[in-house]
Design a protein around this motif. Structure first.
Motif, mmCIF file in Angstrom:
data_model
loop_
_atom_site.group_PDB
_atom_site.id
_atom_site.type_symbol
_atom_site.label_atom_id
_atom_site.label_comp_id
_atom_site.label_asym_id
_atom_site.label_seq_id
_atom_site.Cartn_x
_atom_site.Cartn_y
_atom_site.Cartn_z
ATOM 1 N N ALA A 276 52.129 59.310 119.783
ATOM 2 C CA ALA A 276 52.147 57.843 119.859
ATOM 3 C C ALA A 276 53.544 57.303 119.582
ATOM 4 O O ALA A 276 54.019 56.382 120.266
ATOM 5 N N TYR A 277 54.228 57.863 118.585
ATOM 6 C CA TYR A 277 55.598 57.430 118.310
ATOM 7 C C TYR A 277 56.526 57.791 119.470
ATOM 8 O O TYR A 277 57.414 57.009 119.833
ATOM 9 N N ASP A 278 56.322 58.958 120.061
ATOM 10 C CA ASP A 278 57.153 59.358 121.201
ATOM 11 C C ASP A 278 56.963 58.402 122.375
ATOM 12 O O ASP A 278 57.935 58.012 123.047
ATOM 13 N N ALA A 279 55.712 58.019 122.618
ATOM 14 C CA ALA A 279 55.429 57.089 123.709
ATOM 15 C C ALA A 279 56.039 55.718 123.430
ATOM 16 O O ALA A 279 56.655 55.102 124.316
ATOM 17 N N ALA A 280 55.874 55.247 122.195
ATOM 18 C CA ALA A 280 56.453 53.951 121.828
ATOM 19 C C ALA A 280 57.970 53.982 121.969
ATOM 20 O O ALA A 280 58.584 53.021 122.463
ATOM 21 N N ARG A 281 58.587 55.071 121.550
ATOM 22 C CA ARG A 281 60.045 55.198 121.647
ATOM 23 C C ARG A 281 60.505 55.118 123.100
ATOM 24 O O ARG A 281 61.473 54.408 123.430
ATOM 25 N N ASP A 282 59.833 55.818 123.999
ATOM 26 C CA ASP A 282 60.217 55.798 125.421
ATOM 27 C C ASP A 282 60.178 54.374 125.975
ATOM 28 O O ASP A 282 61.102 53.935 126.670
ATOM 29 N N ILE A 283 59.110 53.657 125.672
ATOM 30 C CA ILE A 283 58.954 52.294 126.184
ATOM 31 C C ILE A 283 60.018 51.372 125.595
ATOM 32 O O ILE A 283 60.679 50.602 126.314
ATOM 33 N N LEU A 284 60.213 51.458 124.295
ATOM 34 C CA LEU A 284 61.075 50.504 123.609
ATOM 35 C C LEU A 284 62.557 50.797 123.819
ATOM 36 O O LEU A 284 63.371 49.868 123.852
ATOM 37 N N VAL A 285 62.927 52.057 123.988
ATOM 38 C CA VAL A 285 64.320 52.367 124.331
ATOM 39 C C VAL A 285 64.633 51.844 125.730
ATOM 40 O O VAL A 285 65.710 51.281 125.974
ATOM 41 N N THR A 286 63.707 51.990 126.665
ATOM 42 C CA THR A 286 63.893 51.432 128.003
ATOM 43 C C THR A 286 64.084 49.918 127.921
ATOM 44 O O THR A 286 64.955 49.347 128.592
ATOM 45 N N MET A 287 63.294 49.273 127.075
ATOM 46 C CA MET A 287 63.409 47.828 126.880
ATOM 47 C C MET A 287 64.763 47.471 126.278
ATOM 48 O O MET A 287 65.392 46.482 126.658
ATOM 49 N N GLY A 288 65.213 48.277 125.325
ATOM 50 C CA GLY A 288 66.486 48.011 124.667
ATOM 51 C C GLY A 288 67.674 48.168 125.596
ATOM 52 O O GLY A 288 68.638 47.400 125.515
ATOM 53 N N VAL A 289 67.620 49.140 126.487
ATOM 54 C CA VAL A 289 68.703 49.333 127.459
ATOM 55 C C VAL A 289 68.776 48.117 128.385
ATOM 56 O O VAL A 289 69.858 47.586 128.675
ATOM 57 N N TYR A 290 67.621 47.665 128.857
ATOM 58 C CA TYR A 290 67.585 46.448 129.688
ATOM 59 C C TYR A 290 68.140 45.253 128.916
ATOM 60 O O TYR A 290 68.942 44.460 129.442
#
Length: 414
Positions: A276-290
Motif C-alpha cells: 500500500a505504501y509502495d502504491a501510494a508512493r508511485d501515485i504521489l511522486v508522479t503528482m509531485g513531478v507534475y
C-alpha cells in the motif's frame, strides 16, 4: 517401574516445570515492558515534566483552516512555555524564537499539512470510525510537522538562492539585514522543533518510531534533492538535462510535498501494508513531478502577485522544466547560443531575461506545458482503476485521499 525410571521421570517433570516457570517469568517480564509507557531517561533531565497537552476544539466541517491554524498556535505556545523552564533560555532568545516561528511557519497555502488531516479523515471514516477531537488535532500536528519542514527548508533555500521575497514578504534572512546569518541557525532550530513536537504528541502512539522514521527519511531525501539542485551552479548547461530535472524534483519536492502527507496519515492510522505504501508512493511522486513542472512554469509566466515571490529561475540557472525542454529538445543552434550566453548570467527583469522568456514562448512551451499538464492529470486519475488502486483499497486507503490532493494543485495559478 524401576527406581532409575522414577528418578528420570521425576527429573523430567521438574525440568519441564522449571522451563514452564521460566517461560511464564519471561512472558511476564516482556508483558511488563510492553505495558509500560515509553520513557526517555537520557533526555528527560531534572527540570520537571512539560505541562499536559491541551488540544483546542477542532471544527473540521465548518472551519478546517482556522482549526488547523489553532493547532499551530498551540505548538508555538508549547515551545515558548518550555524553552525558559526546561532549556534555561533567556527572555530575549525566547521572544526571538517565537517571533521567528510566527514569521516563517505560517502564511503559505498549507496544502501539505491540511492534506494529512484530509487523508487521515478519509481513512478513518472509511472504517466507519468516529473521529475524536484529539485525533483531529494529532493529525494536524503531523500536518504542521510538514509545514515546519517546509519552513526551514525555505529559510535555508532562500539564503542559498539569494531570494528576495517569500510568501509576499521579505525572506527571513533579508528581514534580519546585517545579522542575516542568524537565519542559518533558525533554519536548523525549526528542524529540531519538529522532532520535539513529534515526541511530545506521539511518544505513546503505537507507530511513534515509524512516524519519526518517516520524517527522518523524508528529510534526508529532500536534502539530497537540494544537493543535486544546488550543484547545478557549477555544472555546464548541457548537464542540466530532463533526466537530471526529474531526479531533482522527485527528491527535492515529491517526497516531502506529496508522499509524506498521505504516508503520515496512513502511519497514524496504523496501516502496515508495504504494498500500500509502495502504491501510494508511485501515485504521489508522479503528482509531485507534475507539481514541480507547474511550479517551474509559473516561475516564468505568473506575476509576482500571483506567485507570492519574484521568479528567479532564469537568473539562478535553475535546472527547470522549461529550460531542459528548450535547451535539449526544441532550440536550434542559434537559440541555444542565446541560452549559453545569458541563462544564469542575467538579472531578474533584465532585457536578457526577457529575451529568454520570449524564446520559451516562441518555442511553443506554453502549449507544450498545457498538453503535459493534461497528460499528467489523466495519468494520475487512471491509476485509480489500476493495480495500485486495488492495493490501496484493500489496505483501507480510499482514492479520495489522492484525488483531493490532485484537485488542490491541478491548473493552479499561484
Amino acid at each position: 517401574m524401576s527406581n532409575s525410571s522414577v528418578s528420570a521421570t521425576t527429573a523430567g517433570l521438574v525440568a519441564a516445570g522449571a522451563f514452564a516457570a521460566g517461560s511464564l517469568a519471561t512472558a511476564a517480564f516482556y508483558k511488563k515492558k510492553l505495558d509500560k509507557k515509553p520513557s526517555f531517561p537520557a533526555t528527560d533531565g531534572t527540570k520537571g515534566s512539560p505541562p499536559p497537552i491541551a488540544y483546542p476544539t477542532y471544527n473540521y466541517s465548518e472551519d478546517p483552516k482556522g482549526s488547523f491554524l489553532k493547532v499551530c498556535e498551540m505548538l508555538i505556545d508549547e515551545i515558548a512555555t518550555e524553552l525558559p523552564t526546561r532549556y534555561d533560555l533567556p527572555p530575549k532568545e525566547t521572544k526571538w524564537i517565537k517571533d521567528m516561528l510566527e514569521y516563517n511557519v505560517k502564511g503559505g497555502k498549507m496544502n501539505r499539512g491540511l492534506m494529512v488531516v484530509e487523508a487521515g479523515v478519509a481513512i478513518l471514516k472509511g472504517r466507519g470510525t468516529t473521529i475524536s477531537n484529539d485525533e483531529y488535532c494529532q493529525l494536524a500536528v503531523l500536518g504542521w510537522a510538514i509545514e515546519w519542514l517546509q519552513a526551514w527548508l525555505l529559510v535555508a533555500d532562500d539564503i542559498m538562492d539569494s531570494s528576495v521575497t517569500r510568501r509576499s514578504q521579505p525572506c527571513w534572512y533579508k528581514k534580519l539585514e546585517q545579522i542575516w546569518y542568524i537565519a542559518i541557525n533558525d533554519a536548523v532550530t525549526i528542524d529540531a522543533f519538529i522532532f520535539k513536537m513529534m515526541k511530545r504528541h506521539f511518544k505513546n502512539h503505537p507507530n511513534f518510531v515509524q512516524l519519526v522514521d518517516l520524517m527522518s527519511e523524508t528529510t534526508l531525501q529532500t536534502e539530497l534533492g537540494q544537493l543535486s539542485d544546488t550543484l547545478c551552479d557549477v555544472l555546464e548547461l548541457s548537464d542540466l538535462t530532463p533526466a537530471r530535472w526529474e531526479l531533482i524534483v522527485t527528491y527535492k519536492t515529491s517526497f516531502y510535498s506529496f508522499y509524506l502527507s498521505v504516508a503520515f496519515a496512513m502511519t497514524f492510522c496504523q496501516i502496515d501494508s508495504k504494498p500500500a505504501y509502495d502504491a501510494a508512493r508511485d501515485i504521489l511522486v508522479t503528482m509531485g513531478v507534475y507539481f514541480q513542472a507547474q511550479d517551474d512554469y509559473l516561475d516564468c509566466y505568473a506575476t509576482p502577485e500571483q506567485l507570492g515571490k519574484v521568479g528567479t529561475d532564469i537568473a539562478d540557472k535553475k535546472c527547470g522544466w522549461l529550460f531542459t525542454k528548450a535547451y535539449h529538445e526544441l532550440a536550434n543552434a542559434e537559440q541555444k547560443a542565446l541560452l549559453d550566453e545569458h541563462y544564469g548570467k542575467c538579472k531578474v527583469d533584465s532585457p536578457e531575461e526577457k529575451k529568454i522568456k520570449q524564446l520559451y514562448t516562441d518555442l511553443g512551451l506554453p502549449e507544450l506545458y498545457a498538453n503535459y499538464e493534461q497528460a499528467s492529470y489523466d495519468k494520475i486519475m487512471n491509476m485509480k482503476n489500476s493495480e495500485r488502486g486495488e492495493v490501496l483499497a484493500e489496505a483501507g486507503v480510499p482514492w479520495e485521499a489522492f484525488e483531493l490532493f490532485l484537485r488542490k494543485v491541478y491548473k493552479r495559478s499561484m
